[in-house]
Design an enzyme around this catalytic site. Sequence first.
Site, PDB file in Angstrom:
ATOM      1  N   CYS A   1      24.378  70.862  31.271  1.00  0.00           N
ATOM      2  CA  CYS A   1      23.438  71.499  32.206  1.00  0.00           C
ATOM      3  C   CYS A   1      23.913  72.878  32.670  1.00  0.00           C
ATOM      4  CB  CYS A   1      23.164  70.579  33.391  1.00  0.00           C
ATOM      5  SG  CYS A   1      24.613  70.227  34.424  1.00  0.00           S
TER       6      CYS A   1
ATOM      7  N   HIS B   1      15.987  72.321  31.491  1.00  0.00           N
ATOM      8  CA  HIS B   1      17.365  71.868  31.724  1.00  0.00           C
ATOM      9  C   HIS B   1      17.868  71.044  30.544  1.00  0.00           C
ATOM     10  CE1 HIS B   1      16.552  67.543  33.355  1.00  0.00           C
ATOM     11  NE2 HIS B   1      15.527  67.937  32.640  1.00  0.00           N
TER      12      HIS B   1
ATOM     13  N   HIS C   1      24.254  68.263  38.750  1.00  0.00           N
ATOM     14  CA  HIS C   1      23.273  68.684  37.744  1.00  0.00           C
ATOM     15  C   HIS C   1      22.541  69.938  38.218  1.00  0.00           C
ATOM     16  CE1 HIS C   1      20.961  68.014  34.109  1.00  0.00           C
ATOM     17  NE2 HIS C   1      19.864  68.314  34.779  1.00  0.00           N
TER      18      HIS C   1
END
Length: 395
Positions: A310, A370, A358
Amino acid sequence: MASHRKPRTKVRTTTPAVGLTTAALASVTLLSTQSATAAPAEPKPAVEEVQKKVDALYRQAGAATQEYNRAKAASASQQTKVDTLLSDVAKRTEKINEARRALGSYAAAQYRNGGIGPAATFFLADNPQGYFDQSRLMDRATERQQRSVTEFRTQQASAAKKRAEAVKSLETLTETQATLASSKKDVQTKLTEARGLLSRLTAEEKARLAELERKKEAEAKKKAAKLAARQAAEAKERAEAEEKAREEASKESGGGSGTGSGTGTDPGSGSGSGTDSGYAAKAEKVLAFARAQIGKPYVWGASGPSSYDCSGLTQAAWREAGVTLPRTTWDQVEFGTRVATSDLKPGDLVFFYDDISHVGIYKGDGMMIHAPKPGANVREESIYYMPIYGSVRPA
């Protein structure tokens, strides 16, 4: 008198068979007793429980991945520092050797001279003037010797200091590499456990799990649509308010002072639109890069070009706009200006979970791009798919 009775026929008994049957019955009875007293098998967890466990493991793996990324970046930085220090130590050692050679030549010359005193040298000289010339040369030679000794000591102390720094940096590097290995093992352990849970599901349970995922995605998209509608309404209100303000300003400036009024209002609006357009231009580059990565796999610890985690994706995307982000989510959340979810603009970074494990790139309308998790590819998704921690505008 002899007996004429017929001898009896011996009847063979079957006692061993009876014994075997008895043993078999005893074994059956024992096994039955053991089966009755054995602990019942643990009930298989429901699909919903498996989903929660897997999500938790992926989240923990995400946090461990960020720890791995931080250790990896620190290790690379520390390795560069160690290499620089070792190179510096080598250069200073060479200078020490040069100073040592100079001192050696002076010592050899003094040995060859035999250490004759100044009075004897005067009387043995061919002429007085030659003695005084030689004396001046010896004085200068002595000064050079002293400078050489001083230089030697200085270089020796400096080299010792740098060598100590190098040793300390090597120790730090070793510790960082140990953290790196530990984080890597932690990630692998969590992912292995998650895969194990998923592999034990039946086809029916996997279908049920997929249905739960679809339901979760649908709910997240509904929330994203609401945010998009709210942002559109607010943008419309702002545009109408600005238009009204311009109309009122135009009416007020109609009497002949228009030049002065126009000069007063233009710089402010120009500055604001310039800032917005500058960020929008960067965000366009960021999103163009991110869209081009859609479909590439998530791989923990990766930062491109064939796969990403990420924070590796967000770092690479913003690099395209000339902005250097830190490597981890924990550092990226401190980079730039914090913004509310309702004020998000395309290009902003959205962070998730309380542990900030994240991050995604906001693309507008409540959606983001993402790198989700192991086993998934870079994709577009609602920002409400996970609990939001906060958002940042990097530039």
